[in-house]
Design a protein around this motif. Sequence first.
Motif, PDB file in Angstrom:
ATOM      1  N   LYS A   7       0.870  -1.168   0.000  1.00  0.00           N
ATOM      2  CA  LYS A   7       0.000   0.000   0.000  1.00  0.00           C
ATOM      3  C   LYS A   7       0.910   1.222   0.000  1.00  0.00           C
ATOM      4  O   LYS A   7       1.555   1.526   1.008  1.00  0.00           O
ATOM      5  CB  LYS A   7      -0.912  -0.019   1.220  1.00  0.00           C
ATOM      6  CG  LYS A   7      -1.770  -1.286   1.281  1.00  0.00           C
ATOM      7  CD  LYS A   7      -2.536  -1.403   2.583  1.00  0.00           C
ATOM      8  CE  LYS A   7      -3.684  -0.444   2.646  1.00  0.00           C
ATOM      9  NZ  LYS A   7      -4.533  -0.690   3.835  1.00  0.00           N
ATOM     10  N   VAL A   8       0.975   1.864  -1.153  1.00  0.00           N
ATOM     11  CA  VAL A   8       1.932   2.958  -1.335  1.00  0.00           C
ATOM     12  C   VAL A   8       1.269   4.283  -0.982  1.00  0.00           C
ATOM     13  O   VAL A   8       0.312   4.711  -1.646  1.00  0.00           O
ATOM     14  CB  VAL A   8       2.474   2.981  -2.771  1.00  0.00           C
ATOM     15  CG1 VAL A   8       3.536   4.058  -2.917  1.00  0.00           C
ATOM     16  CG2 VAL A   8       3.054   1.614  -3.122  1.00  0.00           C
ATOM     17  N   THR A   9       1.767   4.903   0.057  1.00  0.00           N
ATOM     18  CA  THR A   9       1.194   6.141   0.570  1.00  0.00           C
ATOM     19  C   THR A   9       1.248   7.252  -0.465  1.00  0.00           C
ATOM     20  O   THR A   9       2.264   7.446  -1.129  1.00  0.00           O
ATOM     21  CB  THR A   9       1.976   6.583   1.812  1.00  0.00           C
ATOM     22  OG1 THR A   9       1.999   5.508   2.734  1.00  0.00           O
ATOM     23  CG2 THR A   9       1.357   7.801   2.457  1.00  0.00           C
ATOM     24  N   GLY A  10       0.168   7.977  -0.582  1.00  0.00           N
ATOM     25  CA  GLY A  10       0.160   9.138  -1.456  1.00  0.00           C
ATOM     26  C   GLY A  10       0.863  10.311  -0.784  1.00  0.00           C
ATOM     27  O   GLY A  10       1.219  10.260   0.391  1.00  0.00           O
ATOM     28  N   LYS A 100      -3.744   6.256   2.652  1.00  0.00           N
ATOM     29  CA  LYS A 100      -2.868   7.014   3.530  1.00  0.00           C
ATOM     30  C   LYS A 100      -2.093   8.031   2.692  1.00  0.00           C
ATOM     31  O   LYS A 100      -1.524   7.674   1.647  1.00  0.00           O
ATOM     32  CB  LYS A 100      -1.903   6.067   4.245  1.00  0.00           C
ATOM     33  CG  LYS A 100      -1.058   6.746   5.303  1.00  0.00           C
ATOM     34  CD  LYS A 100      -0.034   5.796   5.895  1.00  0.00           C
ATOM     35  CE  LYS A 100      -0.681   4.752   6.767  1.00  0.00           C
ATOM     36  NZ  LYS A 100       0.343   3.925   7.461  1.00  0.00           N
ATOM     37  N   TYR A 101      -2.111   9.246   3.154  1.00  0.00           N
ATOM     38  CA  TYR A 101      -1.381  10.293   2.458  1.00  0.00           C
ATOM     39  C   TYR A 101      -0.450  11.020   3.425  1.00  0.00           C
ATOM     40  O   TYR A 101      -0.863  11.390   4.527  1.00  0.00           O
ATOM     41  CB  TYR A 101      -2.357  11.327   1.854  1.00  0.00           C
ATOM     42  CG  TYR A 101      -2.911  10.908   0.522  1.00  0.00           C
ATOM     43  CD1 TYR A 101      -4.009  10.050   0.442  1.00  0.00           C
ATOM     44  CD2 TYR A 101      -2.329  11.347  -0.663  1.00  0.00           C
ATOM     45  CE1 TYR A 101      -4.502   9.657  -0.791  1.00  0.00           C
ATOM     46  CE2 TYR A 101      -2.822  10.956  -1.897  1.00  0.00           C
ATOM     47  CZ  TYR A 101      -3.910  10.116  -1.947  1.00  0.00           C
ATOM     48  OH  TYR A 101      -4.405   9.724  -3.166  1.00  0.00           O
TER      49      TYR A 101
ATOM     50  N   LYS B 122       1.913  -4.470   3.405  1.00  0.00           N
ATOM     51  CA  LYS B 122       2.894  -3.508   3.910  1.00  0.00           C
ATOM     52  C   LYS B 122       2.535  -2.102   3.441  1.00  0.00           C
ATOM     53  O   LYS B 122       2.089  -1.899   2.312  1.00  0.00           O
ATOM     54  CB  LYS B 122       4.298  -3.855   3.415  1.00  0.00           C
ATOM     55  CG  LYS B 122       4.821  -5.197   3.895  1.00  0.00           C
ATOM     56  CD  LYS B 122       6.319  -5.259   3.839  1.00  0.00           C
ATOM     57  CE  LYS B 122       6.958  -4.286   4.803  1.00  0.00           C
ATOM     58  NZ  LYS B 122       6.703  -4.641   6.210  1.00  0.00           N
ATOM     59  N   ILE B 124       4.125   1.414   2.456  1.00  0.00           N
ATOM     60  CA  ILE B 124       5.399   2.042   2.113  1.00  0.00           C
ATOM     61  C   ILE B 124       5.118   3.416   1.530  1.00  0.00           C
ATOM     62  O   ILE B 124       4.008   3.703   1.076  1.00  0.00           O
ATOM     63  CB  ILE B 124       6.222   1.188   1.121  1.00  0.00           C
ATOM     64  CG1 ILE B 124       5.515   1.082  -0.240  1.00  0.00           C
ATOM     65  CG2 ILE B 124       6.491  -0.195   1.682  1.00  0.00           C
ATOM     66  CD1 ILE B 124       6.368   0.389  -1.280  1.00  0.00           C
ATOM     67  N   ASN B 126       5.498   6.604  -1.130  1.00  0.00           N
ATOM     68  CA  ASN B 126       5.743   6.736  -2.564  1.00  0.00           C
ATOM     69  C   ASN B 126       7.133   7.300  -2.804  1.00  0.00           C
ATOM     70  O   ASN B 126       7.786   7.806  -1.897  1.00  0.00           O
ATOM     71  CB  ASN B 126       4.673   7.603  -3.218  1.00  0.00           C
ATOM     72  CG  ASN B 126       4.609   8.988  -2.608  1.00  0.00           C
ATOM     73  OD1 ASN B 126       5.359   9.325  -1.719  1.00  0.00           O
ATOM     74  ND2 ASN B 126       3.696   9.797  -3.108  1.00  0.00           N
ATOM     75  N   ASP B 192       2.061  11.269  -6.827  1.00  0.00           N
ATOM     76  CA  ASP B 192       1.465  11.729  -5.576  1.00  0.00           C
ATOM     77  C   ASP B 192       0.313  10.842  -5.118  1.00  0.00           C
ATOM     78  O   ASP B 192       0.045  10.726  -3.925  1.00  0.00           O
ATOM     79  CB  ASP B 192       0.948  13.168  -5.728  1.00  0.00           C
ATOM     80  CG  ASP B 192       2.085  14.184  -5.735  1.00  0.00           C
ATOM     81  OD1 ASP B 192       1.846  15.328  -6.173  1.00  0.00           O
ATOM     82  OD2 ASP B 192       3.192  13.827  -5.308  1.00  0.00           O
ATOM     83  N   MET B 193      -0.359  10.244  -6.057  1.00  0.00           N
ATOM     84  CA  MET B 193      -1.585   9.536  -5.697  1.00  0.00           C
ATOM     85  C   MET B 193      -1.291   8.198  -5.029  1.00  0.00           C
ATOM     86  O   MET B 193      -0.382   7.459  -5.440  1.00  0.00           O
ATOM     87  CB  MET B 193      -2.454   9.310  -6.935  1.00  0.00           C
ATOM     88  CG  MET B 193      -3.820   8.752  -6.615  1.00  0.00           C
ATOM     89  SD  MET B 193      -4.890   8.859  -8.054  1.00  0.00           S
ATOM     90  CE  MET B 193      -6.395   8.147  -7.389  1.00  0.00           C
ATOM     91  N   TYR B 194      -2.071   7.888  -4.009  1.00  0.00           N
ATOM     92  CA  TYR B 194      -1.999   6.596  -3.331  1.00  0.00           C
ATOM     93  C   TYR B 194      -2.321   5.482  -4.324  1.00  0.00           C
ATOM     94  O   TYR B 194      -3.167   5.641  -5.202  1.00  0.00           O
ATOM     95  CB  TYR B 194      -3.020   6.586  -2.188  1.00  0.00           C
ATOM     96  CG  TYR B 194      -3.298   5.237  -1.583  1.00  0.00           C
ATOM     97  CD1 TYR B 194      -4.329   4.432  -2.089  1.00  0.00           C
ATOM     98  CD2 TYR B 194      -2.575   4.770  -0.508  1.00  0.00           C
ATOM     99  CE1 TYR B 194      -4.605   3.201  -1.525  1.00  0.00           C
ATOM    100  CE2 TYR B 194      -2.845   3.531   0.065  1.00  0.00           C
ATOM    101  CZ  TYR B 194      -3.865   2.753  -0.450  1.00  0.00           C
ATOM    102  OH  TYR B 194      -4.131   1.534   0.102  1.00  0.00           O
ATOM    103  N   TYR B 195      -1.667   4.349  -4.187  1.00  0.00           N
ATOM    104  CA  TYR B 195      -2.020   3.188  -4.990  1.00  0.00           C
ATOM    105  C   TYR B 195      -1.607   1.927  -4.250  1.00  0.00           C
ATOM    106  O   TYR B 195      -0.890   1.969  -3.246  1.00  0.00           O
ATOM    107  CB  TYR B 195      -1.364   3.246  -6.385  1.00  0.00           C
ATOM    108  CG  TYR B 195       0.123   2.990  -6.404  1.00  0.00           C
ATOM    109  CD1 TYR B 195       1.029   4.021  -6.148  1.00  0.00           C
ATOM    110  CD2 TYR B 195       0.645   1.733  -6.700  1.00  0.00           C
ATOM    111  CE1 TYR B 195       2.396   3.791  -6.173  1.00  0.00           C
ATOM    112  CE2 TYR B 195       2.004   1.496  -6.727  1.00  0.00           C
ATOM    113  CZ  TYR B 195       2.876   2.533  -6.463  1.00  0.00           C
ATOM    114  OH  TYR B 195       4.233   2.311  -6.478  1.00  0.00           O
ATOM    115  N   GLU B 196      -2.089   0.794  -4.757  1.00  0.00           N
ATOM    116  CA  GLU B 196      -1.758  -0.498  -4.173  1.00  0.00           C
ATOM    117  C   GLU B 196      -1.132  -1.380  -5.254  1.00  0.00           C
ATOM    118  O   GLU B 196      -1.618  -1.441  -6.372  1.00  0.00           O
ATOM    119  CB  GLU B 196      -3.004  -1.166  -3.593  1.00  0.00           C
ATOM    120  CG  GLU B 196      -3.594  -0.391  -2.425  1.00  0.00           C
ATOM    121  CD  GLU B 196      -4.833  -1.052  -1.846  1.00  0.00           C
ATOM    122  OE1 GLU B 196      -5.262  -2.090  -2.376  1.00  0.00           O
ATOM    123  OE2 GLU B 196      -5.363  -0.516  -0.851  1.00  0.00           O
TER     124      GLU B 196
END
Lengths: 111, 212
Positions: A7-10, A100-101, B122, B124, B126, B192-196
Amino acid sequence: MPNLKLKVTGYKRTSVDATWENHELNGTLHPTLDDNIDGFSINKIIVTSIGSELFIENNGITVNNGDEIPMVDMNNGDVIIYFTHVFSSDLFFTAVGDAKYNIRLTINSIL
Amino acid sequence: MGILRFRIAEKQEVVFSTAYVEFLRSSTATKNISIPYSNGSGQYLISGTLLYTYLTPGNDGYIQITSSSNQTLSGSGFLYVNMTHTVSSTQVNQNVNFTYDSSPIIIQVSYNSKPIAEDIIKDIDNRFIYTFINVDFTDAYSDYDLDSLSEVRVLGDVTGYELNGSPYISGQWIPMTDISSGNFMYYALDQDMYYEKNNTWEAKDVNGNISN
């Protein structure tokens, strides 16, 4: 088969221009934050780093690094940022909800 | 008057040595087993000859042993058999004992289980290079026999993953030594944008058994 999900935070940068009062290098700010970022609902923020020239209260209680602030408090005007002798200072926090940002709020003082 | 005497030779019994086989728990499988023998005196088996059976097909513990080919036992060699076995999830090691031509045969059966792998999720940042560490995988791994985790692999669209400095290939097995050395990474997108990033993964234990 089990999942491996990252889940990569914005990340969002936002800047607020604050007006000095009485030509003094201090003032207050009532920050607000949209409770929907990029289509993801946000329900709270977690303060991660407060600039040394900043002081934050939520409903009169000091907010420190690691403290949570519900979005309802943010948008009710219950949060006040006091700044002193600052031309520009940063507040970092994490907005948490469906995503999550990491957010950088820069306060720029203007005359 | 002359004497008519029959001299009856003593029966030569074939002698079998212990054979060994391993089965996976929670499975049904057929394995070919070579049982050493000596003192064979021409005993003949037809392919499919039933040598041993226990319980009925489909039941945990079921065993059936048959001759795997037409074969003659002469001198020394191997008796080739097929063993079909349905194994429960908790089966312990055992000896399967039976006889052929009055000679005892022992097959020592040992058991192992597939490891269990669970979801890994997890968080993480960006624009961040995440380097995987052992506990990322060992915390989501377990094994009934306490066999340690040997390798892992990731499947699906693995764009952004790198192994030893090169783009990772989906399904490629990664030794845990590479994980320990920090050689498996994910490069989060510059956005910038959240992603999975969604993939699946598998674990392999030190015996080569692969997880669910």
